[in-house]
Design a protein around this motif. Sequence first.
Motif, PDB file in Angstrom:
ATOM      1  N   HIS A  29     -24.805  30.953 -32.683  1.00 44.86           N
ATOM      2  CA  HIS A  29     -25.326  30.493 -31.391  1.00 44.86           C
ATOM      3  C   HIS A  29     -25.505  28.985 -31.373  1.00 44.86           C
ATOM      4  O   HIS A  29     -25.971  28.426 -30.400  1.00 44.86           O
ATOM      5  N   TYR A  30     -25.192  28.342 -32.501  1.00 47.14           N
ATOM      6  CA  TYR A  30     -25.395  26.887 -32.565  1.00 47.14           C
ATOM      7  C   TYR A  30     -24.289  26.145 -31.815  1.00 47.14           C
ATOM      8  O   TYR A  30     -23.162  26.621 -31.697  1.00 47.14           O
ATOM      9  N   CYS A  31     -24.615  24.945 -31.337  1.00 53.91           N
ATOM     10  CA  CYS A  31     -23.625  24.130 -30.634  1.00 53.91           C
ATOM     11  C   CYS A  31     -22.594  23.606 -31.638  1.00 53.91           C
ATOM     12  O   CYS A  31     -22.889  23.459 -32.817  1.00 53.91           O
ATOM     13  N   PRO A  32     -21.425  23.258 -31.149  1.00 51.47           N
ATOM     14  CA  PRO A  32     -20.433  22.655 -32.051  1.00 51.47           C
ATOM     15  C   PRO A  32     -21.007  21.367 -32.636  1.00 51.47           C
ATOM     16  O   PRO A  32     -21.649  20.597 -31.936  1.00 51.47           O
ATOM     17  N   GLY A  33     -20.813  21.199 -33.933  1.00 49.22           N
ATOM     18  CA  GLY A  33     -21.272  19.969 -34.586  1.00 49.22           C
ATOM     19  C   GLY A  33     -22.739  19.970 -34.967  1.00 49.22           C
ATOM     20  O   GLY A  33     -23.263  18.987 -35.487  1.00 49.22           O
ATOM     21  N   CYS A  34     -23.415  21.079 -34.716  1.00 50.33           N
ATOM     22  CA  CYS A  34     -24.859  21.160 -35.026  1.00 50.33           C
ATOM     23  C   CYS A  34     -25.069  21.230 -36.540  1.00 50.33           C
ATOM     24  O   CYS A  34     -24.352  21.928 -37.253  1.00 50.33           O
ATOM     25  N   GLY A  35     -26.099  20.533 -37.009  1.00 51.25           N
ATOM     26  CA  GLY A  35     -26.389  20.526 -38.438  1.00 51.25           C
ATOM     27  C   GLY A  35     -26.901  21.851 -38.977  1.00 51.25           C
ATOM     28  O   GLY A  35     -26.737  22.153 -40.158  1.00 51.25           O
ATOM     29  N   HIS A  36     -27.527  22.656 -38.121  1.00 50.64           N
ATOM     30  CA  HIS A  36     -28.080  23.928 -38.607  1.00 50.64           C
ATOM     31  C   HIS A  36     -27.014  24.783 -39.282  1.00 50.64           C
ATOM     32  O   HIS A  36     -27.261  25.389 -40.320  1.00 50.64           O
ATOM     33  N   GLY A  37     -25.822  24.815 -38.666  1.00 51.36           N
ATOM     34  CA  GLY A  37     -24.753  25.636 -39.219  1.00 51.36           C
ATOM     35  C   GLY A  37     -24.403  25.187 -40.634  1.00 51.36           C
ATOM     36  O   GLY A  37     -24.204  26.013 -41.533  1.00 51.36           O
ATOM     37  N   GLY A  63     -37.524  27.483 -32.940  1.00 50.41           N
ATOM     38  CA  GLY A  63     -36.671  26.313 -32.756  1.00 50.41           C
ATOM     39  C   GLY A  63     -35.261  26.862 -32.645  1.00 50.41           C
ATOM     40  O   GLY A  63     -35.073  28.084 -32.593  1.00 50.41           O
ATOM     41  N   CYS A  64     -34.277  25.991 -32.660  1.00 53.05           N
ATOM     42  CA  CYS A  64     -32.910  26.476 -32.512  1.00 53.05           C
ATOM     43  C   CYS A  64     -32.536  27.479 -33.595  1.00 53.05           C
ATOM     44  O   CYS A  64     -31.697  28.348 -33.396  1.00 53.05           O
ATOM     45  N   SER A  65     -33.165  27.371 -34.750  1.00 53.78           N
ATOM     46  CA  SER A  65     -32.801  28.259 -35.861  1.00 53.78           C
ATOM     47  C   SER A  65     -33.611  29.548 -35.883  1.00 53.78           C
ATOM     48  O   SER A  65     -33.590  30.274 -36.873  1.00 53.78           O
ATOM     49  N   ASN A 133     -34.389  17.840 -39.941  1.00 52.68           N
ATOM     50  CA  ASN A 133     -34.903  16.758 -39.099  1.00 52.68           C
ATOM     51  C   ASN A 133     -33.780  16.230 -38.220  1.00 52.68           C
ATOM     52  O   ASN A 133     -32.883  15.538 -38.689  1.00 52.68           O
ATOM     53  N   ASN A 134     -33.855  16.606 -36.918  1.00 52.25           N
ATOM     54  CA  ASN A 134     -32.853  16.077 -35.992  1.00 52.25           C
ATOM     55  C   ASN A 134     -33.483  15.158 -34.949  1.00 52.25           C
ATOM     56  O   ASN A 134     -32.923  14.895 -33.900  1.00 52.25           O
ATOM     57  N   ALA A 135     -34.683  14.701 -35.247  1.00 47.06           N
ATOM     58  CA  ALA A 135     -35.346  13.669 -34.449  1.00 47.06           C
ATOM     59  C   ALA A 135     -35.573  14.066 -32.984  1.00 47.06           C
ATOM     60  O   ALA A 135     -35.787  13.198 -32.133  1.00 47.06           O
ATOM     61  N   TYR A 137     -36.607  17.750 -30.188  1.00 51.19           N
ATOM     62  CA  TYR A 137     -36.801  19.192 -29.988  1.00 51.19           C
ATOM     63  C   TYR A 137     -35.519  19.737 -29.381  1.00 51.19           C
ATOM     64  O   TYR A 137     -35.211  19.439 -28.229  1.00 51.19           O
ATOM     65  N   GLY A 138     -34.788  20.523 -30.138  1.00 49.36           N
ATOM     66  CA  GLY A 138     -33.525  21.047 -29.636  1.00 49.36           C
ATOM     67  C   GLY A 138     -33.752  22.216 -28.697  1.00 49.36           C
ATOM     68  O   GLY A 138     -33.350  22.205 -27.530  1.00 49.36           O
ATOM     69  N   MET A 139     -34.453  23.212 -29.197  1.00 50.37           N
ATOM     70  CA  MET A 139     -34.528  24.481 -28.472  1.00 50.37           C
ATOM     71  C   MET A 139     -35.109  24.341 -27.072  1.00 50.37           C
ATOM     72  O   MET A 139     -34.675  24.986 -26.140  1.00 50.37           O
ATOM     73  N   PRO A 224     -27.512  16.432 -37.467  1.00 50.63           N
ATOM     74  CA  PRO A 224     -27.075  16.073 -36.111  1.00 50.63           C
ATOM     75  C   PRO A 224     -27.394  17.124 -35.052  1.00 50.63           C
ATOM     76  O   PRO A 224     -27.326  18.320 -35.323  1.00 50.63           O
ATOM     77  N   CYS A 225     -27.747  16.640 -33.878  1.00 48.32           N
ATOM     78  CA  CYS A 225     -27.937  17.510 -32.716  1.00 48.32           C
ATOM     79  C   CYS A 225     -27.130  16.891 -31.574  1.00 48.32           C
ATOM     80  O   CYS A 225     -27.667  16.244 -30.688  1.00 48.32           O
ATOM     81  N   PRO A 226     -25.786  17.053 -31.638  1.00 45.82           N
ATOM     82  CA  PRO A 226     -24.930  16.359 -30.665  1.00 45.82           C
ATOM     83  C   PRO A 226     -25.278  16.700 -29.219  1.00 45.82           C
ATOM     84  O   PRO A 226     -25.195  15.831 -28.335  1.00 45.82           O
ATOM     85  N   THR A 227     -25.684  17.913 -28.976  1.00 44.61           N
ATOM     86  CA  THR A 227     -25.939  18.344 -27.598  1.00 44.61           C
ATOM     87  C   THR A 227     -27.047  17.530 -26.950  1.00 44.61           C
ATOM     88  O   THR A 227     -26.870  16.950 -25.878  1.00 44.61           O
ATOM     89  N   ILE A 228     -28.182  17.473 -27.623  1.00 41.81           N
ATOM     90  CA  ILE A 228     -29.316  16.774 -27.016  1.00 41.81           C
ATOM     91  C   ILE A 228     -29.120  15.262 -27.108  1.00 41.81           C
ATOM     92  O   ILE A 228     -29.528  14.518 -26.217  1.00 41.81           O
ATOM     93  N   TRP A 229     -28.518  14.855 -28.205  1.00 47.37           N
ATOM     94  CA  TRP A 229     -28.285  13.410 -28.335  1.00 47.37           C
ATOM     95  C   TRP A 229     -27.198  12.936 -27.362  1.00 47.37           C
ATOM     96  O   TRP A 229     -26.957  11.730 -27.233  1.00 47.37           O
TER      97      TRP A 229
END
Lengths: 489, 354
Positions: A29-37, A63-65, A133-135, A137-139, A224-229
């Motif tokens: 369910h993570y966005c492309p390029g997300c660090g969680h994966g 959170g996203c995870s 730490n993606n600096a 709040y993603g979720m 990285p959290c490309p979506t929010i960033w």
Amino acid sequence: MDEYQVIESKSPVFYDKYERKAELQHQTHYCPGCGHGVVHKLIAEAIADMGVQDRTILVTPVGCSVFAYYYFDMGNVQAAHGRAPAVATAVKRSNPESIVIGYQGDGDLAAIGTAEIVHAANRGEKITIFFVNNAIYGMTGGQLAPTTLVGQFSTTSPWGRRPSNEGYPLRMAELLATLEAPVYIERVALCDNKNIMKARKAVRKALELQRDGAGFSFIEILSPCPTIWKMTPQEARKWIEEKMLAVFPLGVFRDRKLAPMADGVPQTTVTKLLGLDKPLEVVTRPMAVKDSQPDLTVKIAGFGGQGVLLLGQILAEMGMREGREVSWLPSYGPEMRSGSAHCHVCLSKERVGSPVIEHPDVLIAMNEPSLHKFSKMVEAHGTILYNNHKLPAGLPPCEAKIYCVPASEIADGLGTTKATNMVMLGALLELTHTLPRETALALLKAKVRNVKLLDVDCQAIDAGMACLRKQLGSSTDAHAHDGELAPCS
Amino acid sequence: MRQLCKGNVAIVKGALLAGCRSYYGYPITPASEIAEAAAEYMPQVGGTFLQAESEVAAINMVYGAASAGLRVMTASSGPGISLMQEGISYLAGSELPCVIVDVVRGGPGLGNIAPEQSDYFALVKGGGHGNYKNIVVAPASVQEMADLTRLAFELADRYRNPAVVLTDGFIGQMMEPLELQAVESVQPEKPWAVKGTRETRKNLIASIYLEPDELEAHVRKLEEKYKKAAEVESRHELYRAEDPEVLLVGYGITSRVLRSVVDMMRKEGVRAGLFRPITLWPFPAEALRHAARRAQMVLVVEMSTGQMVEDVRLTLDGRVDVEFYGRTGGNVPMADEVCKELTERMGMTAEWGV
Ligand SMILES: Cc1ncc(C[n+]2csc(CCOP(=O)(O)OP(=O)(O)O)c2C)c(N)n1
Ligand code: SF4
């Protein structure tokens, strides 16, 4: 519905199919390029290589995870926002053989859960925390995190983070490295392949340390959290390198072994611990309590340190040993700190109703303020035992009969003021004839280990009895133990 | 054997006999002796005692230990219970059994440390978010502190749900004779637990159901469970309540005052009786309706401004006049005082030594 298989080769620690809706079963369910994966992969790989999948338990955050359990084929416990370290603490202590991983984002760990992470680390819980730490709040859609950089925009810092309003980014790895207990703390970054390889090593090392029972390990991962960033995955990685590293330097902040710690608590059984293996010591009763004996309610009041509460307890315990229903209710809390203490004791043939006594049969006033405060409450036919040789001036009239028993003075004469309460106990026994002296002696013998003290206590009881007997004079019959008291010990 | 024991300590003794070996908590008057007794006892029998950094952490540790299938408990009082509410909701949502003790003190806010019964709403009605219930038992003596704690563990496991021992500062602090059976409870299997073993590897403890239909199904399942519990688990006690014209209703410490009131009223020729709920949830509604069927008046007495009285009114649904008398701040209603209230409301005159 079509069955989907995850095609790319993947760790056996991941499920083959994810618990997601139909067409989504093959992707996370993570966005492309997300660090969680990436972090998930590193963890899965380490677990697989270490061969500890069966005994690993993952505590997931909010959170996203939160859905990490879709992917990890291992024991999963989903924790409330920020509380993963507390949950993991008890999961590990309840399953000491397991490997427990706490997985948390920066809002989860560094904002709402700051207390839990600091204390789990400080206790040296034998768990591993992966801190992503993606600096931001993603979720919840891009609000400010404690790790948001100065000037960084978020939906709740629309002019960029202003230190004047939100303070500065929180450095958790450094903060935790001020503590004594953690054995391993490192910050890594997912900014390029070289650093990902470093992260891989750190993840593995942290888990190995836990496997070996070493202690608390903590890996902070700049992620990285490309979506929010609002960046491409490439831009996001670059942003970590260019912006985040300046604020969150990489490196090992702690790597050491702890000296073994002794636990040292003696072990026993519940039966022994609760005294269920011993029968209640039998009390000899030359003067059996008659059924006709009335119920008795006593209020004892005085300064803290006069043995007010203990006197009440002894009275209650005597009653219990004599087969009565009893209750003991103390004053508690700040009142005690101010120096006064009181308690209520009920001795009854039947189940005790309210343990709060409105109108005691007997008031034992260990000091003058208690006499003033409570004398009016005593039953009309009741009695007051006052710790002095004469009544104070200005005592309002009351219907109860008052006897002066200079208990403190008598106790002093016996060598210790501490026996004041025992003098009063003696006076009470003499007054009421509800409980035999022998029961008191047997009880004290069981409780007071110091032979000298025990002797003084016994003398104090007898002195209290004698003091009251003198005052009661001929109005009471000479009774059984008059003149022929059994020896104290 | 009988031993003189403090209410708070009796809770831990009951817990030990229930097989509980895990305690996570944070000190607060008037509940601290529970933590202190657990700190002394648990490690001596191979158990765990941990003083958490807050009640928030404590309840989440309870969540962790319950996930592992252990019998686990915590205890607190008003302010700490407020902090635990999120965790309690998670426990209920994740269907984790545990025992939570609330030794109620005066509120709101910091209030004071004297006894009150003002947490009824907070625990019997939920308090945390979402559709869930706590099982709630209300001891009225030191003996019941042990016995009902044990029962709470059993009910918690039976329904996979948090169970609360709702008591107050006085019952917690007082000493009375306690008789314990030297037999430990048999604990049920918990195949759902996460234990870090091959057999339990696929297990998941969670309360998240993102799809509306899934969450609704989950909530319905909980609801079914609560319905079943409501049918069979309510408990109560009656005292001289065969033919009451006035039925007194109270729980915990208040019920003991009301026992004296019943006797005093009977001496005056008033047929008074007492109904004491032992479980506050499930509320013993059927039994209360039966006990009140011939009563002309029901008087609910609580150490609050009126919380359980709402359940009594709902239960009796206007069939009989339900009056309320409450004290707060740590004042325990005295028997004389209640008799006076009662006679006044009945339109009688009688002398009570207030
Ligand atoms: C008590 C509580 N407060 C707020 C939330 C809403 N919430 C869910 S996730 C989250 C922040 C998540 O951010 P982070 O921990 O950085 O994880 P990320 O999503 O970035 O991975 C918040 C505030 C919640 N679930 N519970
Ligand atoms: S919002 Fe950010 S943290 Fe969340 S899944 Fe997307 S990229 Fe990852």
